[in-house]
Design a protein around this motif. Structure first.
Motif, PDB file in Angstrom:
ATOM      1  N   TYR A   1       0.406  -0.867   0.274  1.00 49.81           N
ATOM      2  CA  TYR A   1       0.143   0.133   0.262  1.00 49.81           C
ATOM      3  C   TYR A   1       0.809   1.502   0.113  1.00 49.81           C
ATOM      4  CZ  TYR A   1       1.094  -0.055   4.594  1.00 49.81           C
ATOM      5  OH  TYR A   1       2.088   0.010   6.243  1.00 49.81           O
ATOM      6  N   GLY A   2       0.365   2.519  -0.373  1.00 45.60           N
ATOM      7  CA  GLY A   2       0.839   3.631  -0.414  1.00 45.60           C
ATOM      8  C   GLY A   2       0.871   4.356   0.780  1.00 45.60           C
ATOM      9  N   PRO A   3       1.079   5.567   1.114  1.00 42.54           N
ATOM     10  CA  PRO A   3       1.434   6.835   1.599  1.00 42.54           C
ATOM     11  C   PRO A   3      -0.550   6.784   2.184  1.00 42.54           C
ATOM     12  CG  PRO A   3       3.111   7.046  -0.203  1.00 42.54           C
ATOM     13  CD  PRO A   3       2.286   6.291  -0.214  1.00 42.54           C
TER      14      PRO A   3
ATOM     15  N   HIS B   1       7.704  -5.298   7.791  1.00 42.83           N
ATOM     16  CA  HIS B   1       8.827  -3.939   7.177  1.00 42.83           C
ATOM     17  C   HIS B   1       9.436  -4.651   5.499  1.00 42.83           C
ATOM     18  CE1 HIS B   1      11.538  -6.695   9.952  1.00 42.83           C
ATOM     19  NE2 HIS B   1      12.262  -6.156   8.818  1.00 42.83           N
TER      20      HIS B   1
ATOM     21  N   LEU C   1       1.012  -5.597  10.008  1.00 40.92           N
ATOM     22  CA  LEU C   1       2.560  -4.948   8.993  1.00 40.92           C
ATOM     23  C   LEU C   1       3.600  -4.980   8.739  1.00 40.92           C
ATOM     24  CD1 LEU C   1       0.792  -1.434   9.215  1.00 40.92           C
ATOM     25  CD2 LEU C   1       0.400  -3.165   7.885  1.00 40.92           C
TER      26      LEU C   1
ATOM     27  N   GLU D   1      -3.150   3.130   4.734  1.00 39.83           N
ATOM     28  CA  GLU D   1      -3.042   1.690   5.563  1.00 39.83           C
ATOM     29  C   GLU D   1      -4.059   0.608   5.805  1.00 39.83           C
ATOM     30  OE1 GLU D   1      -2.120   5.305   6.089  1.00 39.83           O
ATOM     31  OE2 GLU D   1      -0.034   4.975   6.504  1.00 39.83           O
TER      32      GLU D   1
ATOM     33  N   SER E   1       8.747   0.386   0.980  1.00 40.02           N
ATOM     34  CA  SER E   1       9.725  -0.819   1.772  1.00 40.02           C
ATOM     35  C   SER E   1       9.942  -2.032   0.770  1.00 40.02           C
ATOM     36  CB  SER E   1       9.387  -1.542   2.920  1.00 40.02           C
ATOM     37  OG  SER E   1       9.082  -0.639   3.806  1.00 40.02           O
TER      38      SER E   1
ATOM     39  N   THR F   1       4.327  -1.236   3.146  1.00 39.11           N
ATOM     40  CA  THR F   1       4.235   0.370   2.374  1.00 39.11           C
ATOM     41  C   THR F   1       4.953   0.379   1.338  1.00 39.11           C
ATOM     42  OG1 THR F   1       6.351   0.685   3.192  1.00 39.11           O
ATOM     43  CG2 THR F   1       4.750   1.412   4.763  1.00 39.11           C
TER      44      THR F   1
END
Length: 748
Positions: A56-58, A79, A77, A61, A99, A96
């Protein structure tokens, strides 16, 4: 004369997922069966068991928790892909985009499935690197029906549900092509456009992407195509056919760049499109690569000839078919003709192909132009159709579903039949009756008549009177009647199939309730199934009905009857509308009902969903339905409380109430008992389904939503059941959204 050409070995599915079990996982040794039993396909599968990793992007979440909710799993979540452990299959993981860019290429593809998600409202295009690297990509907007789109996407891409086998088993399938330059223009009428359709084609090459200078892009960008696909999928539950037609085949994609086709077609696989149209002229290596990385999508090999000189009797035609079969699940061959005799050549070709290559993919063969229109009535596999509301036809000579059905009727291939809704004055659930079916028949161009008739009792003579007619076309029973009651002292039903009785689906036999009677054709050499006796006159509700007078009694010897149950599919469709089937696997359920007959369809639906244990309240479960999962009966609130305590926080995952509206207060109490508080730490939302219809003092659905449940009502199950009933009775598809629209409860 066709000559035998070596047939390539048709490849089986190999997309990295586990082997799928199409049929229901039932214990057939414990269920009684007869020679007339018909296997029931639940269309639900275990699917891909790899760990789902959401990239997923900024600011996105929240999407990870929604994915987990739809799959019925907890989430966390992480990393990097390298930090994922093999033991985390029962979790949904989130990474993210930043990452993921560093580790996605080195992921273990045997243990994880990477899904790139992007909110279109935040701008387009999505991260192109992650789009290409991940296994799948889900584009979405924060709309009212976002979860339904997500449930459909994840259920299909993970192999938990597939409609292909069911569609190929139908006697006839249609698809409509959206020829709009922008699919938004089709959406206001999509419910009407898709009546009679089994799939919707997105003509990617006909899309027109506006540019800043006021012109349109020669080829729409992947970003624009993805958004258009998202919009279409949000508004229709039908499978989508994704087509990039080239310039030489009446399309707009340039032929000089085959790699462009691969880029667009592969992205459709990543977007979870059900059918991918791949033109057979494309290089074999490209077609092979698409077939091998198809995931759960099905490949339609497409051949078109606009020269006017193509001959179905040629060895060239057969070689095209054989070449197409190599990397396809469906072979589509279409040619323009100038001679009516070419239509008969096509039928000879179709017959010979079926005889010479019995294990080959289904053939969709059509002649274009006005001269070839009759071939569209003969073709039975994904016939392309048009509609008066479309701006242009997708190919010369295309006909609407109503026009094809009218042509079949004029050729004697679609006889005019009488269909009935057989009800009682005490029926609790008021399903759509004459106006709805008349609307369906009008939209589909079917010649049938429909009438609602009223039975006086459960005696079979009240039902067989309507079934034992020369023009009987089928009926639905509301409420359903037990199989035992229908067969009790019924000479007509017991003498069907030369004394073997009617055919009975596995579902109807195990549920024990029949709500649909379907007319089936018997082989031409079969002995007469029942005498053409004149039964007692059936009671009728209205003397004004044109089909209740001058009836010719005696079911033709060429026909037999199939007893089925459609209600359980309506329940399954409702429960999986916003959840993947895997959300129910191994879970605990509670079913409330006043009798086993009222609960039977719900119990069978839970069996299809592979629920692990069911607590029952108010009825005793028949032995046949109690197989394959654990059933425990409770008769007091204290025992139910103990079940809640031993179940822990996960508790019963789904509650289904078949109690009447007069018991809504009791249902609400039980929902509170099993519900969780809003501040509960549980990440998984539970499900409540209320099958009661009518005015009630307290609405248990409101109580359910207040206690952390997703609540559904009888209007959902009735609409899905009605759509299934129409499919069973007339063999044609009516979308759920159309049923809701005609009932005055539209979705949009």
């Amino acid at each position: 004369m066709l000559t035998q050409v070596p047939m390539p070995v048709h490849r089986t599915d190999s997309n990295g997922t586990v082997t799928l079990d199409i049929a229901m996982d039932l214990d057939f040794k414990t269920a009684s069966s007869t020679a007339g039993d018909v296997k029931t396909n639940s269309r639900l599968q275990r699917g891909d068991t790899r760990t789902a990793v959401i990239v997923y992007g900024p600011g996105q979440e929240k999407i990870v928790s929604i994915f987990a909710d739809v799959l019925g799993k907890p989430f966390r979540l992480t990393h990097s892909f390298q930090a994922i452990r093999t033991a985390e299959q029962e979790l949904v993981l989130g990474i993210t985009a930043g990452s993921a860019r560093l580790s996605v290429a080195a992921r273990d593809r045997n243990t994880v499935v990477a899904i790139h998600v992007h909110n279109v409202d935040l701008g387009m295009p999505p991260d192109t690197f992650l789009s290409a690297q991940c296994d799948y990509e889900f584009l979405y907007t924060d709309t009212r029906f976002f979860r339904r789109d997500l449930a459909r996407f994840i259920s299909f891409t993970l192999g938990q549900i597939s409609h292909h086998e069911t569609l190929m088993a139908k006697p006839r399938t249609f698809f409509i092509s959206t020829t709009f330059p922008d699919v938004r223009a089709a959406l206001p009428n999509i419910e009407v456009l898709t009546v009679g359709c089994d799939a919707v084609e997105l003509r990617v090459d006909l899309l027109e992407e506006p540019l800043q200078d006021g012109t349109f892009a020669q080829i729409p960008s992947l970003s624009y195509v993805g958004e258009q696909l998202m919009l279409l999928r949000q508004r229709t539950e039908l499978p989508i056919i994704y087509t990039t037609r080239c310039t030489n085949e009446n399309g707009r994609f340039p032929m000089e760049n085959p790699s462009l086709f691969y880029e667009y077609l592969y992205r459709a696989i990543q977007w979870g499109v059900e059918y991918i149209d791949v033109e057979v002229w494309l290089p074999e290596d490209l077609r092979r690569r698409l077939y091998e990385c198809r995931g759960n999508s099905h490949i339609m090999s497409a051949f078109h000839d606009f020269s006017g000189t193509f001959k179905w009797s040629s060895t060239y035609a057969q070689s095209i078919f054989v070449t197409s079969c190599k990397y396809a699940h469906i072979v589509k061959m279409i040619a323009i003709i100038n001679d009516h005799n070419d239509n008969f050549e096509l039928e000879f070709f179709r017959s010979n192909i079926r005889a010479q290559y019995p294990t080959s993919p289904p053939l969709s063969g059509i002649n274009m132009g006005e001269t070839g229109q009759i071939s569209r009535t003969f073709n039975k596999v994904f016939t392309p159709i048009t509609h008066p509301l479309l701006p242009i036809i997708a190919a010369p000579g295309q006909m609407s579903a109503a026009e094809i059905n009218a042509a079949l009727a004029s050729l004697g291939q679609l006889p005019k039949n009488n269909l009935y809704g057989i009800t009682t004055s005490f029926s609790r659930i008021q399903a759509p009756h004459a106006p709805f079916y008349e609307k369906c028949f009008n939209e589909l161009g079917l010649p049938h008549n429909f009438a609602v008739v009223e039975r006086q009792s459960k005696e079979p003579s009240n039902i067989e009177a309507w079934c034992n007619q020369k023009s009987f076309g089928g009926a639905y029973l509301s409420p359903a009647i037990s199989f035992t009651s229908l067969m009790h002292n019924s000479k007509f039903f017991t003498k069907l199939n030369n004394g073997s009785g009617p055919n009975v689906t596995e579902a109807a036999r195990m549920i024990g309730m029949v709500d649909t009677i379907v007319v089936q054709s018997r082989p031409a050499n079969s002995p007469e199934s029942a005498p053409s006796s004149i039964p007692s006159s059936p009671h009728r509700r209205s003397d004004s009905s044109p089909i209740l007078s001058n009836l010719t009694y005696g079911l033709p010897a060429s026909c037999s009857l199939l007893f089925d149950n459609a209600s359980w599919r309506g329940i399954v469709s409702t429960l999986t509308r916003e959840l993947a089937p895997s959300a129910y696997f191994g879970r605990t359920a509670v079913v409330l009902a006043s009798s086993a007959d009222d609960a039977a369809s719900a119990m069978y639906a839970l069996k299809a969903l592979r629920v692990g244990k069911v607590y029952t309240v108010g009825f005793k479960t028949p032995l046949a339905l109690a197989r394959s999962f654990e059933v425990e009966h409770f008769n007091s609130l204290e025992s139910l409380q103990r079940a809640r305590e031993t179940g822990g926080e996960s508790g019963p995952f789904v509650i289904i109430s078949a109690l009447g509206p007069e018991k809504s207060t009791l249902v609400g109490m039980l929902v509170r008992l099993f519900g969780g508080a809003r501040e509960s730490s549980s990440q998984i939302r539970k499900v409540f389904l209320d099958l009661a219809d009518g005015t009630r003092k307290d609405d248990p659905s409101i109580v359910a939503e207040q206690h952390g449940f997703a609540a559904y009502g009888v209007e959902d199950t009735t609409a899905f059941t009605t759509a299934e009933t129409v499919r069973l009775l007339v063999g044609q598809n009516v979308p759920y959204s159309f049923v809701r629209l005609t009932s005055g409860k539209g979705m949009f």
